[in-house]
Scaffold this motif. Structure first.
Motif, PDB file in Angstrom:
ATOM      1  N   VAL A  16       0.855  -1.181   0.000  1.00  0.00           N
ATOM      2  CA  VAL A  16       0.000   0.000   0.000  1.00  0.00           C
ATOM      3  C   VAL A  16       0.895   1.236   0.000  1.00  0.00           C
ATOM      4  O   VAL A  16       1.642   1.457   0.943  1.00  0.00           O
ATOM      5  CB  VAL A  16      -0.890   0.016   1.252  1.00  0.00           C
ATOM      6  N   GLY A  17       0.816   2.022  -1.053  1.00  0.00           N
ATOM      7  CA  GLY A  17       1.679   3.196  -1.125  1.00  0.00           C
ATOM      8  C   GLY A  17       0.921   4.504  -1.029  1.00  0.00           C
ATOM      9  O   GLY A  17       1.501   5.541  -0.720  1.00  0.00           O
ATOM     10  N   CYS A  18      -0.393   4.494  -1.304  1.00  0.00           N
ATOM     11  CA  CYS A  18      -1.081   5.786  -1.292  1.00  0.00           C
ATOM     12  C   CYS A  18      -2.533   5.698  -0.844  1.00  0.00           C
ATOM     13  O   CYS A  18      -3.085   6.668  -0.372  1.00  0.00           O
ATOM     14  CB  CYS A  18      -0.998   6.458  -2.661  1.00  0.00           C
ATOM     15  N   GLU A  19      -3.166   4.556  -1.061  1.00  0.00           N
ATOM     16  CA  GLU A  19      -4.589   4.388  -0.731  1.00  0.00           C
ATOM     17  C   GLU A  19      -5.486   5.376  -1.466  1.00  0.00           C
ATOM     18  O   GLU A  19      -6.619   5.595  -1.053  1.00  0.00           O
ATOM     19  CB  GLU A  19      -4.844   4.498   0.786  1.00  0.00           C
ATOM     20  N   GLY A  68      -5.280   5.355  -5.188  1.00  0.00           N
ATOM     21  CA  GLY A  68      -5.347   4.937  -6.586  1.00  0.00           C
ATOM     22  C   GLY A  68      -4.276   5.467  -7.498  1.00  0.00           C
ATOM     23  O   GLY A  68      -4.370   5.304  -8.706  1.00  0.00           O
ATOM     24  N   VAL A  69      -3.224   6.087  -6.952  1.00  0.00           N
ATOM     25  CA  VAL A  69      -2.270   6.755  -7.836  1.00  0.00           C
ATOM     26  C   VAL A  69      -0.959   5.986  -8.029  1.00  0.00           C
ATOM     27  O   VAL A  69      -0.378   6.024  -9.104  1.00  0.00           O
ATOM     28  CB  VAL A  69      -1.959   8.189  -7.329  1.00  0.00           C
ATOM     29  N   CYS A  70      -0.487   5.283  -7.015  1.00  0.00           N
ATOM     30  CA  CYS A  70       0.896   4.805  -7.075  1.00  0.00           C
ATOM     31  C   CYS A  70       1.071   3.424  -7.695  1.00  0.00           C
ATOM     32  O   CYS A  70       2.161   3.078  -8.130  1.00  0.00           O
ATOM     33  CB  CYS A  70       1.522   4.810  -5.683  1.00  0.00           C
ATOM     34  N   GLY A  71       0.023   2.611  -7.712  1.00  0.00           N
ATOM     35  CA  GLY A  71       0.114   1.298  -8.341  1.00  0.00           C
ATOM     36  C   GLY A  71       0.741   0.206  -7.488  1.00  0.00           C
ATOM     37  O   GLY A  71       0.832  -0.937  -7.926  1.00  0.00           O
ATOM     38  N   ALA A  72       1.165   0.529  -6.264  1.00  0.00           N
ATOM     39  CA  ALA A  72       1.816  -0.487  -5.426  1.00  0.00           C
ATOM     40  C   ALA A  72       0.857  -1.629  -5.070  1.00  0.00           C
ATOM     41  O   ALA A  72       1.273  -2.756  -4.837  1.00  0.00           O
ATOM     42  CB  ALA A  72       2.354   0.147  -4.146  1.00  0.00           C
ATOM     43  N   CYS A  73      -0.439  -1.332  -5.048  1.00  0.00           N
ATOM     44  CA  CYS A  73      -1.423  -2.313  -4.598  1.00  0.00           C
ATOM     45  C   CYS A  73      -2.006  -3.124  -5.747  1.00  0.00           C
ATOM     46  O   CYS A  73      -3.012  -3.803  -5.569  1.00  0.00           O
ATOM     47  CB  CYS A  73      -2.545  -1.594  -3.863  1.00  0.00           C
ATOM     48  N   ARG A 122      -6.436  -1.806  -9.056  1.00  0.00           N
ATOM     49  CA  ARG A 122      -5.825  -1.259  -7.834  1.00  0.00           C
ATOM     50  C   ARG A 122      -6.656  -1.688  -6.635  1.00  0.00           C
ATOM     51  O   ARG A 122      -7.816  -1.269  -6.502  1.00  0.00           O
ATOM     52  CB  ARG A 122      -5.781   0.251  -7.921  1.00  0.00           C
ATOM     53  N   CYS A 155      -6.535  -0.952  -3.598  1.00  0.00           N
ATOM     54  CA  CYS A 155      -6.804  -0.005  -2.515  1.00  0.00           C
ATOM     55  C   CYS A 155      -8.105   0.743  -2.740  1.00  0.00           C
ATOM     56  O   CYS A 155      -8.651   1.326  -1.811  1.00  0.00           O
ATOM     57  CB  CYS A 155      -5.668   0.998  -2.349  1.00  0.00           C
TER      58      CYS A 155
HETATM   59  S1  FES Z   1      -1.934   2.000  -2.841  1.00  0.00           S
HETATM   60 FE1  FES Z   1      -1.366   3.432  -4.347  1.00  0.00          FE
HETATM   61  S2  FES Z   1      -2.669   2.841  -5.951  1.00  0.00           S
HETATM   62 FE2  FES Z   1      -3.344   1.624  -4.373  1.00  0.00          FE
END
Ligand code: FES
Ligand SMILES: Cc1cc2nc3c(=O)[nH]c(=O)nc-3n(C[C@H](O)[C@H](O)[C@H](O)COP(=O)(O)OP(=O)(O)OC[C@H]3O[C@@H](n4cnc5c(N)ncnc54)[C@H](O)[C@@H]3O)c2cc1C
Ligand code: FES
Lengths: 773, 292, 164
Positions: free
Chosen positions: C46-49, C51-56, C66, C68
């Motif tokens: 989880v990088g941003c919660e 929808g922007v970073c793509g980590a999830c 995504r 999150c």
């Molecule tokens: S946590 Fe960054 S897009 Fe979902």
């Protein structure tokens, strides 16, 4: 005959830590769960500056799932968070308490801590705590020194005012044939690691020990701070570093939560977890970089620099945090950069504002000062009609001047450049980028696209002391373990240290396990910052490995009945050079060295610790060129190519170093073109999400070419290395700003700020009257 | 950043959805792809008591071309249209704009209905609907109604949809082969919402412009058409001078304030240069397809 | 674990990495919190919660999404794959191997999201150009590598995948 061949220093072996990361088996802080664990959320101030007149938690406490709520009044004998680097007593009034006491000073200032059964529930309660704020006037301007002091006892908002100087600037300006003036502003941005901060704390009653998972960077130091703040003995606290999703200077400092979460865990005698969310991260984690440089440079007509005067205003935000005033101090100390500046005076004012407190971010203080200085040089060059390469070459410090005393100081050390061929790095980057050939080709063409090239030269301080330790053990099975107090913030420390140890022991690096960041592993540690981990911990590993190697050979010689000189370590075995059948495995030697078997005249055990101590920094250097293209219709700025030439003495793992350069360069690009923490006049952070705080992605990143020079090995450590972490970022701001200025031609002299946005380019290109009609 | 509590319904027919909306009115919120609502829920900027999820309503996920044009069910994912290569000739402006919406993983969830209904002035779909004279099919428990896209957007993030209604389909008229089009967007990073974008559509008969559409993305609180600028083109032969005047007029029709991404002045400037290039491109395309 | 205070939990059944799970979950719980917190499958980050970073990024019914900004209840009777599904035991997936060989990761936090995004990209476009790779990856943020090594890894992975 067998020979020793080491797969050690200088080889780009695949990283040892990667397999677990690639398979989703890393152990980042939020991956950890303890039985019975509670979850925390922080209530943060919505005001930039206000007095708290009342906090009512009664209704909130009745909400489902809530365990407790802490405000300042609930914290037992609470102390402010102390400064880690160069604590000047005069800064004490400006320190931050873990929770706001009566007054909040930035949007995001922690006001209360909620502990609940889940993070969802903890967040539910945030709005049920009733806080009455009495708003105060807001100061968001670091040049406004007086309006509404943020701290009660202070007469104004200047936290610190000091001067660094050498020579006689007044005389230099009297002799000047030309004076170039520039005011340059570096925007507020920060490290923003992809993993936000997080902590778990638990009191282990059986061990009578408070355990804290999640610290990094400077775990030993932070244990000391926590012990001091909680009035505990250091040895009753254990700190454990998990895998860390990026550090970049901001992560791992002691923040309010680093006290609050352990405090709550101790109080509740239950594990407590806090994971910072991204919105918190962007307002709670250290910001950096916001500085204004008022510069004047005295030159001769031929471009020789006679002297420089700087007034530097540093926007510190609401409090002094763990870095004290080290960021502007470094700016002032390194501002002269790789150039010979005979007369120099820099006055620094670090001013408190109602914004998130500022601290270090990769190449702290230097990204800003390098950018400002390099812009100043280009401006002078264009005023004097001298080529940008020439004005640099003629003022660079020459290799024969090494070691070179800059005449400034930082962190209590005089700045002395130890080695380096600065002109060569510049020549190389000019050659690599075909600067001379290309620079004029694309100019003055008729298309909408304007091309520009920009140069920046830099020196980077690395390998900050005073010490780092490493411990090497070989157990009875022959397994080799290296432990250190340095931290792995994602830079690949495990691989680097294993490579150094393996090169000494002539074993395969993947047979070495590297442990780090756990205060129980090694009694003393400093940590990972200032590009110091490879230099300091690497050197410690080197010496510790030599000690253990000596011992291994001694015991093997005894067992095999031969001379130490006849032995080599090959393929993980110790054997006699010309009797291959006479060999012992590491396990066999380890067993021979146990107290039971060890010869009486030899001290048993294979366990060595070495502390490498060094009080002198070692300076890396290099030069960066960037090519940009500007679309003069939309004013879009497209970086097309980046060339970086750098000298770090020697690389342990060249591909990993390259990764550091590239990663840093793209962060530098972000700060120059995209990233900015913006505040409105009321002190609200308006770029508080990833939609508004723009990190560079693969499409904004140009092709990067880098070249390592191994021309100036460090003489200050046995492995001859200088830190690599900050060379990629150091010149990016200056090179990009200069490239944009170059592309803009006559309007280029307007370039005076980072980040450079398309809108700013439009403003620089468009005279005022055109904009309004 | 966790959503506030809500009750959740995921009916599998439109009728059930409408009954729930009838029952809960303003307390309920429709969940489609969640690519806009999801972040709002996480940040607690939206705290509905009831979520009515459309994702199990299979009847809303379709698209088809018939005699009158293209009809797209509200729950059709953006990536479904993106992958249909036929659309590049049958609805070229639509095909060109979809890849600008966020990123692939967002388009895999994000829906056509959600984009049109969310009415973000910086989004692509509303501008496409305006540029192509799209219509919107709306249902409530009593029946259906259609609204022209130009009447659908009322004020910031507000549309003609009532709390008990859902958008079930959007309709785009058949593409006129002789028409020209252009879609240009300016953002600071790939995939971001645009700072400014322009969708233009022109029909040219006997060298004269007979129909013109200029829709602006990011030009104000709602997606807009610059109708005065449009009308300046009618009956005229496209020339550089005309385009200059039209684009200047278009930029004046923006209803924009400065925000953290751009000042109103810069947006106006961008509008004038982008409208000019977009019209040039559209006119050239109209020429190519035989209209000039 | 997320305790239900609203008493509106639902029983959901979903397949994650081929294993069927049946759990009660509060509707507001995001898919990523469910997979990580409830199922303990923590490779997805989880990088941003927002929808922007793509980590999830996870694969939902065959497509990357995504996690999150999706709810766990929405995954009822669907199938999800996370990074843990890519390799079995010691044997890395060719994309993972290519990332390893090309130093396509540093801290590793963004890596699971990138790997799944690349897997999807190469399934749709087995031989992407540099520009295509950059555009397809632009929804995933990496703060460490500067992307060069990731792009090199994708090109290498494309070759490995075509050879398979
Ligand atoms: S946590 Fe960054 S897009 Fe979902
Ligand atoms: C990182 C990121 C980048 C993005 N970039 C872009 C971009 O560049 N351009 C762009 O256009 N979009 C972008 N989006 C948003 C994306 O396109 C969304 O999918 C879209 O705006 C909303 O569609 P949705 O199906 O996800 O709707 P949801 O988020 O589910 O709903 C949005 C709103 O519409 C309402 N709604 C949805 N469907 C209906 C219906 N059938 N009837 C009535 N009301 C309904 C909902 O109640 C809600 O209020 C981005 C999103 C993210 C996370
Ligand atoms: S490797 Fe650290 S964020 Fe990508």
């Amino acid at each position: 005959m067998k020979t020793e061949h080491s797969k050690g220093i200088g080889e780009s072996i695949k990283r040892l830590e990667d397999k677990r990361f690639l398979q989703g088996q890393g152990h980042y802080i939020d991956d950890l769960q303890l039985p019975d664990m509670l979850h925390a959320a922080v209530l943060r101030s919505p005001y930039a500056h206000a007095t708290i007149t009342n906090i009512d938690v009664n209704f909130a406490l009745e909400q489902p799932g809530v365990v407790t709520i802490l405000t300042f009044a609930d914290l037992h004998s609470v102390k402010p968070i102390p400064i880690r680097l160069n604590p000047y007593g005069s800064l004490e009034p400006f320190l931050q308490y873990p929770l706001a006491n009566n007054r909040v000073r930035y949007v995001g200032d922690p006001v209360a801590l909620i502990i609940a059964h889940s993070r969802y529930q903890a967040e539910d309660v945030l709005e049920n705590i009733v806080v009455q704020y009495d708003p105060l006037p807001v100061n968001i301007d670091a040049e406004d020194k007086v309006s509404c002091p943020l701290h009660h006892d202070a007469k104004d908002n200047v936290a610190s005012n000091f001067v660094q100087q050498k020579g006689d600037v007044v005389a230099a300006f009297r002799k000047a044939e030309h004076i170039t003036k520039l005011r340059f502003t570096s925007g507020r941005h920060s490290g923003v690691p992809l993993e936000t901060r997080g902590l778990i704390a638990n009191y282990d009653a059986t061990q009578e020990k408070l355990k804290v998972w999640g610290p990094t960077k400077v775990t030993h130091f932070n244990r000391g701070v926590l012990a001091h703040m909680l009035d505990m003995e250091e040895h009753t606290i254990g700190m454990i570093e998990p895998d860390v999703g990026g550090g970049f200077g901001v992560r791992g400092e002691f923040y309010p939560e680093d006290y609050l979460i352990p405090y709550a865990a101790l109080m509740l005698k239950r594990p407590v977890k806090w994971i910072e969310d991204r919105l918190e991260n962007l307002m709670a984690c250290n910001h950096s970089r916001e500085q204004i440089y008022e510069m004047e440079m005295a030159l001769k007509k031929d471009g020789t620099i006679l002297g420089i005067k700087v007034l530097l205003s540093n926007d510190q935000g609401g409090y002094i945090r763990t870095h004290g005033i080290i960021v502007p101090e470094l700016s002032a100390a390194i501002f002269p950069g790789p150039y010979h500046i005979p007369n120099y005076r820099c006055e620094v004012r670090s001013v408190l504002t109602n914004k998130t407190p500022a601290g270090t971010y990769r190449a702290p203080g230097r990204y800003e000062c390098n950018t400002s200085r390099e812009r100043l040089l280009d401006l002078a060059a264009s005023e004097l009609m001298i080529d940008p390469v020439k004005i640099r070459s003629m003022n660079l410090i020459q290799p024969e001047d090494m070691p070179y005393e800059v005449g400034t100081e930082s962190l209590g050390e005089d700045i002395v450049y130890d080695s380096g061929d600065y002109p060569f790095a510049l020549q190389e980057v000019v050659r690599l980028s075909k600067y001379e050939e290309n620079r004029h080709i694309n100019h003055n063409n008729l298309s909408n696209k304007k091309v520009g090239y920009g140069i920046a030269c830099f020196v980077e301080k690395t390998g900050l002391g005073p010490f780092e330790g490493a411990r090497i053990e070989i157990d009875q099975t022959g397994a080799i373990t290296v432990s250190t107090g340095a931290a792995n913030v994602g830079q690949g420390l495990e691989t680097t240290l294993a490579q150094i140890a393996s090169s000494v022991l002539t074993v395969s690096p993947d047979s070495i396990q590297v442990l780090h960041g756990d205060t129980d592993l090694i009694p003393y540690g400093v940590g990972s910052f200032a590009s110091r981990a490879t230099v300091m911990a690497g050197s410690a590993v080197y010496y510790a490995a030599q000690k253990i190697r000596k011992k291994l050979l001694k015991i093997a010689a005894h067992t095999l009945n031969c001379q130490v000189e006849q032995l080599i370590i090959s393929d993980g075995d110790i054997c006699v050079t010309d009797h291959q059948d006479k060999r012992l495995t590491l396990a066999q030697v380890a067993q021979q060295s146990s107290p039971r078997n060890c010869p009486p005249d030899i001290e048993p055990g294979l366990d060595f610790t070495h502390y490498f101590r060094c009080n002198q920094m070692t300076f890396a250097h290099g030069a960066t060129i960037v090519k940009v293209e500007i679309d003069i219709t939309t004013c879009a700025i497209v970086p097309k190519h980046v060339w970086i030439v750098y000298d770090i003495g020697k690389a342990i793992n060249p591909q990993m170093v390259k990764g550091q350069i590239e990663g840093g360069a793209v962060q530098g690009l972000g700060g120059a073109l995209l990233e900015e923490f913006k505040y409105d006049p009321s002190g609200q952070l308006t770029s508080g999400s990833f939609v508004d705080y723009l990190l560079p992605t693969a499409t904004e990143t140009p092709f990067l070419e880098s070249k390592r020079l191994d021309r100036s090995p460090s003489t200050l450590n046995p492995i001859q290395v200088k830190g690599a972490g900050e060379c990629g970022i150091a010149g990016m701001g200056g090179a990009l700003a200069n490239a944009v200025a170059d592309a803009l031609g006559d309007s280029g002299s307007n370039v005076n700020v980072l980040p450079i946005t398309p809108e700013k380019v439009w403003q620089w290109l468009t005279p005022m009257q055109d904009k309004t009609n | 950043m966790k959503p506030a509590p809500f009750d959740y319904y995921d009916p599998d027919s439109v009728e059930e959805v409408l009954d729930l909306l009838q029952q809960y009115g303003d307390d309920a919120k429709i969940l489609a792809g969640g690519q806009s609502l999801g972040p709002l829920l996480n940040m607690r900027l939206s705290t509905p008591q009831i979520i009515v999820d459309l994702n199990r309503v299979a009847d809303l996920e379709y698209y088809k071309s018939d005699g009158t044009g293209l009809r797209v069910g509200a729950m059709t994912r953006q990536s479904t249209l993106e992958d249909d290569t036929n659309l590049r000739t049958t609805q070229p402006i639509l095909a060109a704009s979809i890849p600008y919406i966020g990123h692939r993983s967002i388009r895999n969830r994000g829906t056509v209905g959600g984009s049109v209904a969310h009415a973000d002035p910086a989004a692509e779909w509303p501008a496409i609907m305006l540029a192509l004279d799209g219509t919107i099919l709306i249902r409530n428990t009593t029946g259906t109604r259609t609204v022209d896209a130009s009447d659908f957007y009322i004020s910031a993030l507000t549309t003609d949809l009532k709390p008990d209604e859902i958008l079930v389909e959007i309709q785009l008229p058949n593409w006129v082969k002789t028409s020209g089009w252009s879609f240009i967007e300016f953002s600071r990073r790939h995939g971001d919402f645009a700072i400014l974008g322009v969708a233009t559509y022109l029909t040219i008969e006997n060298r004269r412009c007979t129909k013109s559409r200029i829709a602006i993305i990011g030009g104000g609180p709602i997606p807009i058409r610059t109708s005065k600028a449009e009308s300046m083109l009618i009956g005229e032969t496209i020339s550089d001078e005309l385009l200059k005047d039209v684009s200047e007029q278009a930029s004046k029709e923006l209803d924009t304030d400065s925000d953290m991404h751009a000042s109103a002045d810069y947006r106006r400037y961008l509008a004038s240069v982008l409208v000019s290039s977009a019209l040039q491109e559209a006119a050239a395309r109209a020429g190519e397809s035989g209209g000039q | 674990m997320v305790q239900d205070t609203t008493n509106n939990s639902r029983l959901i059944k979903l397949t994650v990495n081929g294993v069927l799970y049946e759990r009660k979950v509060e509707p507001r719980v995001t898919l990523v919190d469910f997979i990580r917190g409830e199922l303990g499958i923590t490779g997805t980050h989880v990088g941003c919660e927002h929808g922007v970073c793509g980590a999830c990024t996870v694969i939902f019914d065959g497509q990357p999404i995504r996690s999150c900004i999706m709810l766990a209840v929405q995954a009822d009777s669907h199938s999800v794959q996370t990074v843990e599904s890519m390799s079995s035991g010691e044997q890395l997936h060719p994309i993972q191997q290519a990332f390893w060989e090309n130093f396509g990761l540093q801290c590793g936090f963004c890596t699971p999201g990138f790997l799944l995004t690349v897997q999807d990209l190469l399934s749709r476009n087995p031989d992407p150009t540099d520009t295509e790779i950059r555009e397809e990856l632009s929804g995933n943020i990496c703060r460490c590598t500067g992307y060069q090594s990731i792009i090199a890894a994708v090109k290498q992975a494309a070759i490995y995948m075509r050879q398979e």
